[in-house]
Design a protein around this motif. Structure first.
Motif, mmCIF file in Angstrom:
data_model
loop_
_atom_site.group_PDB
_atom_site.id
_atom_site.type_symbol
_atom_site.label_atom_id
_atom_site.label_comp_id
_atom_site.label_asym_id
_atom_site.label_seq_id
_atom_site.Cartn_x
_atom_site.Cartn_y
_atom_site.Cartn_z
ATOM 1 N N SER A 43 -52.209 13.668 23.324
ATOM 2 C CA SER A 43 -52.430 12.226 23.193
ATOM 3 C C SER A 43 -51.607 11.488 24.241
ATOM 4 O O SER A 43 -50.442 11.818 24.480
ATOM 5 C CB SER A 43 -52.059 11.735 21.790
ATOM 6 N N SER A 54 -51.433 7.291 26.303
ATOM 7 C CA SER A 54 -51.929 5.910 26.311
ATOM 8 C C SER A 54 -51.525 5.258 27.616
ATOM 9 O O SER A 54 -50.562 5.679 28.265
ATOM 10 C CB SER A 54 -51.396 5.111 25.119
ATOM 11 N N CYS A 66 -55.322 4.143 23.834
ATOM 12 C CA CYS A 66 -55.054 5.566 23.614
ATOM 13 C C CYS A 66 -56.187 6.460 24.095
ATOM 14 O O CYS A 66 -57.343 6.041 24.185
ATOM 15 C CB CYS A 66 -54.822 5.825 22.124
ATOM 16 N N ASP A 67 -55.822 7.708 24.357
ATOM 17 C CA ASP A 67 -56.800 8.731 24.724
ATOM 18 C C ASP A 67 -56.361 10.041 24.088
ATOM 19 O O ASP A 67 -55.181 10.376 24.096
ATOM 20 C CB ASP A 67 -56.867 8.883 26.246
ATOM 21 N N SER A 69 -57.080 14.198 24.144
ATOM 22 C CA SER A 69 -57.668 15.204 25.000
ATOM 23 C C SER A 69 -57.285 16.590 24.503
ATOM 24 O O SER A 69 -56.630 16.742 23.464
ATOM 25 C CB SER A 69 -57.218 14.981 26.450
ATOM 26 N N ALA A 91 -58.087 11.106 33.041
ATOM 27 C CA ALA A 91 -57.686 10.136 32.030
ATOM 28 C C ALA A 91 -56.261 10.362 31.552
ATOM 29 O O ALA A 91 -55.445 9.436 31.531
ATOM 30 C CB ALA A 91 -58.663 10.186 30.851
ATOM 31 N N SER A 92 -55.935 11.596 31.166
ATOM 32 C CA SER A 92 -54.589 11.869 30.658
ATOM 33 C C SER A 92 -53.541 11.693 31.755
ATOM 34 O O SER A 92 -52.514 11.030 31.548
ATOM 35 C CB SER A 92 -54.509 13.288 30.096
ATOM 36 N N ASN A 119 -53.033 8.068 32.576
ATOM 37 C CA ASN A 119 -52.216 7.392 31.570
ATOM 38 C C ASN A 119 -50.738 7.711 31.759
ATOM 39 O O ASN A 119 -49.881 6.827 31.630
ATOM 40 C CB ASN A 119 -52.655 7.814 30.164
#
Length: 199
Positions: free
Chosen positions: A41, A43, A49-50, A52, A81-82, A85
């Protein structure tokens, strides 16, 4: 506040005293070393939040010491994405789950840093070069542990490892097409405030 409202202050305090550590215990290190997957997790700077998933051969998440982990990042779909972030907000949550043997989980929360492959190897030359055969990491995610604690076994399903197979009868669409569908009307937003619910 919520613990007070639900009368769990003492239970929560006991859990933190007994189960939450600012480092990885030897048993936790052994657990991580045999895990082949982790849920991640992150953000962004605004708190969006994301969730994965990362997977690899057992031990692909490397234990550098009792307060430090690292896992490789490979070339993917370009979204990043991760990793994106993490460049905005270093706080990460990792959840390791054992579905096959002990039916237990481990939470690891900490702060992450993206480190190029060549650079991290100057400090940790023992890192594997081919943790995913045929692929070389571009980056490593270096995680400093803030806290680590158990995820209890209740409701963790038992899963049996199986060889991944595919046949013409069960052929599935390509990943990029799996969830595609005709456009649907816009969903009606929920009320701004639900009676009796804190936001």
């Amino acid at each position: 506040m919520l613990q007070q409202r639900h009368g769990t202050v003492e239970r929560a305090a006991e859990f933190y005293d007994r189960q939450v550590h600012p480092y990885l215990t030897p048993a936790m290190c052994e657990f991580v070393a045999r895990m082949s997957m982790v849920f991640l997790s992150t953000s962004d700077a605004r708190g969006a939040c994301d969730a994965s998933f990362r997977a690899g051969p057992p031990g692909f998440v490397q234990i550098l010491d009792d307060r430090t982990l690292a896992y490789p990042e490979y070339r993917g779909n370009g979204v990043m994405a991760s990793a994106g972030n993490i460049t905005e907000n270093p706080q990460v949550g990792m959840l390791f789950m054992d579905f096959t043997r002990d039916h237990i989980g481990l939470h690891v929360n900490g702060s992450a840093l993206l480190v190029p492959d060549a650079q991290i190897r100057t400090h940790y030359p023992q890192l594997p070069v081919d943790s995913a055969p045929g692929r070389r990491p571009e980056l490593w995610v270096h995680v400093t542990v803030d806290e680590a604690y158990i995820h209890c076994s209740k409701h963790i399903p038992h899963l049996e490892p199986a060889v991944r197979t595919a046949s013409p009868e069960t052929k599935r669409p390509r990943d990029q097409q799996y969830f595609t569908a005709p456009p649907v009307p816009a969903f009606t937003a929920a009320p701004d405030a639900w009676p009796g619910v804190d936001r």
